[in-house]
Design an enzyme around this catalytic site. Structure first.
Site, PDB file in Angstrom:
ATOM      1  N   ARG A  22     -13.134   1.528 -13.465  1.00 53.15           N
ATOM      2  CA  ARG A  22     -13.086   0.079 -13.662  1.00 53.15           C
ATOM      3  C   ARG A  22     -13.604  -0.572 -12.384  1.00 53.15           C
ATOM      4  NH1 ARG A  22      -7.421  -2.857 -14.435  1.00 53.15           N
ATOM      5  NH2 ARG A  22      -7.253  -2.477 -12.207  1.00 53.15           N
TER       6      ARG A  22
ATOM      7  N   CYS B 209      -4.421   0.952 -21.731  1.00 55.47           N
ATOM      8  CA  CYS B 209      -4.156   1.559 -20.422  1.00 55.47           C
ATOM      9  C   CYS B 209      -3.145   0.780 -19.592  1.00 55.47           C
ATOM     10  CB  CYS B 209      -5.462   1.739 -19.648  1.00 55.47           C
ATOM     11  SG  CYS B 209      -6.282   0.177 -19.274  1.00 55.47           S
TER      12      CYS B 209
ATOM     13  N   ASN C 251      -0.799  -5.150 -19.509  1.00 54.98           N
ATOM     14  CA  ASN C 251      -0.032  -5.881 -18.483  1.00 54.98           C
ATOM     15  C   ASN C 251      -0.526  -7.323 -18.387  1.00 54.98           C
ATOM     16  OD1 ASN C 251       0.922  -3.311 -17.980  1.00 54.98           O
ATOM     17  ND2 ASN C 251      -0.351  -3.006 -16.171  1.00 54.98           N
ATOM     18  N   ASP C 252      -1.830  -7.460 -18.230  1.00 57.93           N
ATOM     19  CA  ASP C 252      -2.369  -8.818 -18.143  1.00 57.93           C
ATOM     20  C   ASP C 252      -2.376  -9.505 -19.507  1.00 57.93           C
ATOM     21  OD1 ASP C 252      -3.013  -9.598 -15.453  1.00 57.93           O
ATOM     22  OD2 ASP C 252      -4.386  -7.900 -15.422  1.00 57.93           O
TER      23      ASP C 252
ATOM     24  N   GLU D 225      -7.978  -7.975 -21.756  1.00 57.67           N
ATOM     25  CA  GLU D 225      -6.697  -8.352 -21.162  1.00 57.67           C
ATOM     26  C   GLU D 225      -6.553  -9.867 -21.043  1.00 57.67           C
ATOM     27  OE1 GLU D 225      -6.348  -6.329 -17.374  1.00 57.67           O
ATOM     28  OE2 GLU D 225      -8.436  -6.663 -16.870  1.00 57.67           O
TER      29      GLU D 225
ATOM     30  N   ARG E 203      -8.615   2.774 -11.124  1.00 58.36           N
ATOM     31  CA  ARG E 203      -8.606   1.432 -10.511  1.00 58.36           C
ATOM     32  C   ARG E 203      -9.343   1.508  -9.181  1.00 58.36           C
ATOM     33  NH1 ARG E 203      -2.923   1.407 -12.786  1.00 58.36           N
ATOM     34  NH2 ARG E 203      -2.674  -0.528 -13.969  1.00 58.36           N
TER      35      ARG E 203
ATOM     36  N   HIS F 186       0.811  -1.209   0.000  1.00 58.61           N
ATOM     37  CA  HIS F 186       0.000   0.000   0.000  1.00 58.61           C
ATOM     38  C   HIS F 186       0.838   1.249   0.000  1.00 58.61           C
ATOM     39  CE1 HIS F 186      -3.123  -2.750   2.024  1.00 58.61           C
ATOM     40  NE2 HIS F 186      -2.883  -3.040   0.769  1.00 58.61           N
TER      41      HIS F 186
HETATM   42  C1  PEP Z   1      -3.483  -4.214 -17.246  1.00 56.20           C
HETATM   43  O1  PEP Z   1      -3.604  -5.397 -16.953  1.00 56.20           O
HETATM   44  O2  PEP Z   1      -2.761  -3.787 -18.188  1.00 56.20           O
HETATM   45  C2  PEP Z   1      -4.202  -3.180 -16.479  1.00 56.20           C
HETATM   46  C3  PEP Z   1      -4.221  -1.937 -16.876  1.00 56.20           C
HETATM   47  O3  PEP Z   1      -4.774  -3.575 -15.313  1.00 56.20           O
HETATM   48  P1  PEP Z   1      -3.950  -3.842 -13.967  1.00 56.20           P
HETATM   49  O4  PEP Z   1      -2.522  -3.426 -14.228  1.00 56.20           O
HETATM   50  O5  PEP Z   1      -4.608  -3.040 -12.916  1.00 56.20           O
HETATM   51  O6  PEP Z   1      -4.119  -5.306 -13.809  1.00 56.20           O
HETATM   52 MG    MG Z   2      -5.159  -6.014 -15.600  1.00 56.46          MG
END
Ligand code: PEP
Ligand code: MG
Length: 757
Positions: free
Chosen positions: A514, A684, A636-637, A613, A478, A371
């Site tokens: 989200r 994003c 990212n995912d 994702e 988020r 955190h």
């Molecule tokens: C992602 O997965 O790219 C994303 C933006 O979500 P998070 O990083 O919060 O999983």
């Molecule tokens: Mg993600």
């Protein structure tokens, strides 16, 4: 002669020292008397005190028995001579025949040639030598252990005098090149939030300074010790209870080790022995701790060395109980350039500090999903964590560099190192100032294509950067982040209030909310998600909230109420198939109908989107595009599932490249389909925040990006220098290659076309 010295004798010596210290006069006058007292009580012909001065030099400050004209003249480098060796090793040295010691350095002005034996002990401050006190005898005297200990106790009392700044100014003791014995140290860590900070160490839990060193009544002191130990154990038990940890959890193991140490009989009996020598309970704890550190520091076993910090922490807790001093650093008078040093920090604790003074954070523990890292991110505060041994090496007032680009902490940096970082920091600040100047300029490529740059956010705090960044809006809010830093689940009223504040702060710029993306590396302490073998692929995000629809419905209700009468953009995370989107949308519609039925103003318009994702969703994209207002790629995912490569595993970090022909082709296919359906598309994930990656994304058809706010300036600078058509053509070519990565090719393209990336 083997003299013996019981606790009674040490007690008498301490009492006399205390009287001398209290008698008044200048620090030098008191020191002159003190060396006489020590020599007399320890039956030595000589007692001398050396103090560490600028440039790692030990200067003779007072002596009984050596020639008085040597005082303030005799100087030894640290490491030079026996006294220098004691300081360097921060360990006592007892020698019956000092002159035959290989390190003996003869100083004729002292007249010491007639003295054969020598016992010297370091004057320590938190484990580091700030001086040396030594006794000498004409005879070849074997000093007994009790005498070594007595002199160590004396050294503790002297440490107060030396550190008081009356002999050598506190300023001189602190200056970089003057930090006495304190060589520069580099501690490797993990960057938890990027940046560079140069400042002064402030310990979040300051070591308590013990003022009362000497006590007359050992029995009363032992009683105080017992009571404080009981208080400390209760505290530790409370930490266990509050954390609700179970066996097997590594935090449980850490705490269990603590509990074990807190019961350590050997430790307590050594403290009791030190009390018997005439120290107060708190001074005794410190005395034993100095000793512990000196002993454990010599051990090479990393596990045992780690324990120094545990004992340090416990000793600190114990001293706090004894002195009743429970204040944290945040309440104290602090320097203007704080680098906060702690074992770990809670988010609220970090927020207690004055942001204008806080330059950086260095943690012994911490992780990028902790955190405190989230808060550091929102505050744009450079932070390095996982810095093993930091607490035992950093001293309040030490100059320090937090290099959260390279992942290191440099304590007491050398002048040239400091200068190098100061230059880098200035360059960073100038670059930022340059980007800030771009804030009001449009993000349009040279060929006239407008690009929408948005920022990612999670805390209300983040919204402070919205105006400065020049972002068009919040491309990814988020919602789990405010949930993560709380200790209980926020109810609908609290959520409504929070989302309303976000919308208010965003003024009229759109915010894409989200819904909860919990699970994987994002844990809510109050939401029990049974342990999963592979949480990133387990019950997380939309899966979790579809399993527990009440959570999603309450959240959606909060969002609808917060945005009543205004635009609401809402999107669902980790959707793997259209059926999941439909199920989530159905819950949203139930809530919309419920609000309407109650006569509440609904948001207008309500735009519903989805995160792409999980690769499977691409194979239902046509069906999906008929249903959604917008799509946002979570790279990212998407990357982690595309390559089957854990995004949180540092060993996998560089194995696959988002700038690979495969990943780029996939992303391009998504862009083409969205374009054909005229559905708004954003990316994003972290990819959007790096100018080279962002350039590639524009080249394959992306026109909206969302990123952390510090990235907007550099990405905008890239956009404004870019001519899209040749890049798009080039990407079409290189996406066909069999290469592992086209990073270098894109880098060359950028260089050849003068695009800053
Ligand atoms: C992602 O997965 O790219 C994303 C933006 O979500 P998070 O990083 O919060 O999983
Ligand atoms: Mg993600």
């Amino acid at each position: 002669m083997a003299a013996t010295l019981g606790p009674g004798a040490t007690r008498r010596l301490l009492k006399r020292l205390r009287d001398t210290m209290a008698a008044g006069g200048s620090a030098q006058q008191r020191l002159d008397k003190i060396v006489k007292v020590i020599a007399g009580e320890l039956i030595a012909e000589v007692c001398s005190v050396y103090v560490v001065r600028a440039g790692q030099v030990l200067e003779l400050f007072a002596t009984e028995g050596l020639k008085p004209e040597a005082v303030h003249k005799t100087r030894l480098r640290v490491g030079e001579g026996i006294v220098g060796e004691i300081a360097e090793n921060a360990r006592p040295l007892a020698l019956a025949d000092a002159q035959s010691h290989p390190n003996f350095a003869f100083r004729p002005e002292t007249g010491e040639e007639i003295f054969h034996s020598m016992l010297g002990v370091p004057i320590l401050r938190s484990g580091r030598a700030i001086g040396v006190v030594a006794i000498q005898n004409r005879t070849f005297r074997e000093y007994a252990d009790e005498e070594v200990e007595a002199l160590q106790t004396v050294a503790m009392v002297l440490a107060e005098l030396v550190a008081s700044g009356e002999l050598v100014s506190a300023d001189e003791m602190l200056r970089t090149e003057d930090a006495g014995l304190v060589a520069s140290e580099r501690i490797e860590g993990q960057k938890l939030n990027e940046g560079i900070a140069i400042g002064i160490v402030v310990l979040h839990q300051p070591r308590v300074s013990v003022r009362q060193m000497v006590a007359d009544d050992p029995a009363a002191e032992k009683k105080r010790l017992r009571e404080a130990a009981a208080g400390m154990r209760t505290d530790i038990d409370r930490i266990f209870a509050d954390a609700g940890l179970e066996e097997g959890d590594e935090r449980w193991e850490i705490l269990e080790t603590y509990r074990m140490f807190a019961e350590d009989r050997g430790w307590f009996s050594r403290i009791a022995d030190a009390i018997d020598t005439g120290l107060t309970a708190e001074a005794a704890v410190q005395r034993v701790q100095e000793d512990n550190r000196a002993r454990l520091a010599l051990v090479s076993d990393p596990y045992i060395r780690e324990r120094i910090t545990d004992f340090d922490d416990l000793a600190n807790r114990l001293v706090r109980h004894l002195t009743g001093d429970r204040t944290a650093a945040a309440d104290a008078d602090l320097p203007d350039d704080i680098v906060l040093v702690a074992r770990n920090l809670g988010p609220a604790e970090l927020l207690e500090y004055d942001r204008r003074k806080l330059k950086g954070v260095a943690l012994e523990e911490g992780s990028s999903t902790s955190h405190v890292a989230i808060i550091a991110h929102a505050l744009d505060l450079p932070m390095v964590g996982h810095a093993a041994g930091l607490l035992s090496r950093a001293e309040p007032g030490d100059p320090v560099i937090v290099d959260a680009l390279g992942g290191q902490i440099i304590l007491r940096p050398r002048e040239d190192v400091r200068d190098t970082f100061a230059v880098a920091l200035r360059a960073r600040q100038e670059r930022r100032a340059g980007y800030a100047a771009l804030k009001d300029l449009p993000a349009v490529t040279r060929d006239g294509t407008p690009i929408s740059l948005n920022m990612n956010a999670g805390l209300v705090l983040d919204l402070e950067h919205l105006g400065d960044s020049g972002a068009d809006g919040i491309g990814l809010y988020r919602t789990e982040i405010p949930f993560m830093i709380r200790s209980t689940m926020p109810d609908v009223v609290e959520q409504t209030d929070l989302y309303r504040r976000i919308l208010d702060r965003a003024e009229n710029r759109p915010v894409v909310f989200r819904t909860l993306d919990i699970g994987g590396d994002k844990v809510l302490p109050y939401l029990d998600v049974s342990t999963q073998e592979n949480p990133a692929m387990g019950v997380r995000a939309i899966r979790l909230t579809l399993d527990r629809p009440a959570i999603l419905r309450e959240q959606v209700r909060g969002l609808l109420r917060a945005a009543g009468g205004r635009r609401l953009d809402i999107m669902f995370p980790m959707v793997a198939e259209v059926a999941e989107f439909d199920a989530a949308k159905e819950l949203l519609e139930i809530e919309i109908a419920r609000e309407a039925k109650r006569g509440r103003a609904l948001p207008d318009p309500i735009r519903i989107g989805v995160m792409l994702e999980v690769p499977s969703l691409y194979w239902q994209l046509q069906q999906l595009l008929k249903r959604v207002d917008f799509v946002s790629v979570g790279s990212n995912d998407l990357m982690q599932f595309f390559f089957a490569s854990d995004r949180g595993n540092p060993d996998m970090a560089d194995r696959y490249d988002p700038l690979s022909p495969g990943m780029l082709s996939f992303l391009r296919a998504i862009a083409r389909d969205c374009d054909a359906a005229q559905t708004q598309l954003t990316l994003c994930g972290d990819m959007a925040s790096r100018p080279l990656e962002a350039m590639a994304l524009l080249g394959i058809g992306y026109r909206r990006l969302s990123m952390p706010f510090p990235a907007i300036g550099p990405v905008k600078a890239m956009v404004r220098a870019l001519d899209l058509p040749p890049l798009a053509k080039y990407l079409d070519e290189i996406c066909r290659l069999a290469d592992h990565s086209v990073r270098k090719k894109l880098g060359d393209f950028a260089r050849d076309h003068n695009i800053p990336v």
